[in-house]
Motif scaffolding. Structure first.
Motif, PDB file in Angstrom:
ATOM      1  N   ASP A  99       0.835  -1.203   0.000  1.00  0.00           N
ATOM      2  CA  ASP A  99       0.000   0.000   0.000  1.00  0.00           C
ATOM      3  C   ASP A  99       0.870   1.254   0.000  1.00  0.00           C
ATOM      4  O   ASP A  99       0.566   2.232  -0.685  1.00  0.00           O
ATOM      5  CB  ASP A  99      -0.938   0.017   1.213  1.00  0.00           C
ATOM      6  N   GLU A 100       1.951   1.231   0.754  1.00  0.00           N
ATOM      7  CA  GLU A 100       2.859   2.383   0.810  1.00  0.00           C
ATOM      8  C   GLU A 100       3.498   2.634  -0.556  1.00  0.00           C
ATOM      9  O   GLU A 100       3.591   3.778  -1.015  1.00  0.00           O
ATOM     10  CB  GLU A 100       3.939   2.142   1.863  1.00  0.00           C
ATOM     11  N   GLN A 101       3.937   1.582  -1.218  1.00  0.00           N
ATOM     12  CA  GLN A 101       4.525   1.719  -2.547  1.00  0.00           C
ATOM     13  C   GLN A 101       3.484   2.238  -3.541  1.00  0.00           C
ATOM     14  O   GLN A 101       3.786   3.077  -4.384  1.00  0.00           O
ATOM     15  CB  GLN A 101       5.092   0.378  -3.022  1.00  0.00           C
ATOM     16  N   TRP A 102       2.258   1.729  -3.425  1.00  0.00           N
ATOM     17  CA  TRP A 102       1.202   2.156  -4.322  1.00  0.00           C
ATOM     18  C   TRP A 102       0.888   3.647  -4.141  1.00  0.00           C
ATOM     19  O   TRP A 102       0.680   4.365  -5.114  1.00  0.00           O
ATOM     20  CB  TRP A 102      -0.051   1.315  -4.125  1.00  0.00           C
ATOM     21  N   LYS A 103       0.889   4.116  -2.902  1.00  0.00           N
ATOM     22  CA  LYS A 103       0.650   5.540  -2.645  1.00  0.00           C
ATOM     23  C   LYS A 103       1.710   6.403  -3.317  1.00  0.00           C
ATOM     24  O   LYS A 103       1.439   7.522  -3.737  1.00  0.00           O
ATOM     25  CB  LYS A 103       0.638   5.823  -1.141  1.00  0.00           C
TER      26      LYS A 103
END
Length: 97
Positions: free
Chosen positions: A8-12
């Motif tokens: 999720d952090e990478q996607w953000k």
């Protein structure tokens, strides 16, 4: 190397650097799923035909990789990642040199 889906952090981090969805016409297939499919093929070294169907159409993933390569999207993401890491002190030009 072991494949892991993007977090999720990478996607953000990635999402705002992607081309916007078209205003008219058909929307693009889910970008996150397609990117995970692209990464699966590139990291595992499998053939496009062996990409798991959970990542959507193999043809879509291949076309998106090609299109975004030609448009410089991947380079923009990598440059942003480098700049962000440098600003956060996680990347040093001394180490690179």
């Amino acid at each position: 190397m072991e494949f892991r889906e993007i977090s999720d952090e990478q996607w953000k981090f990635i999402k705002p650097r992607l081309p916007p969805q078209p205003i008219t016409g058909r929307k693009r297939a889910d970008d996150r799923k397609v990117i995970n499919g692209i990464l699966f093929v590139l990291i595992t070294g499998c053939r496009w035909g062996d990409m798991p169907v959970i990542y959507g159409s193999r043809a879509t993933a291949w076309r998106r990789l090609k299109w975004w390569s030609e448009e410089g999207v991947w380079n923009k993401i990598m440059e942003s990642l480098r700049d962000s890491a440098y600003q956060e002190g996680k990347f040093s030009m001394d180490v690179v040199c």
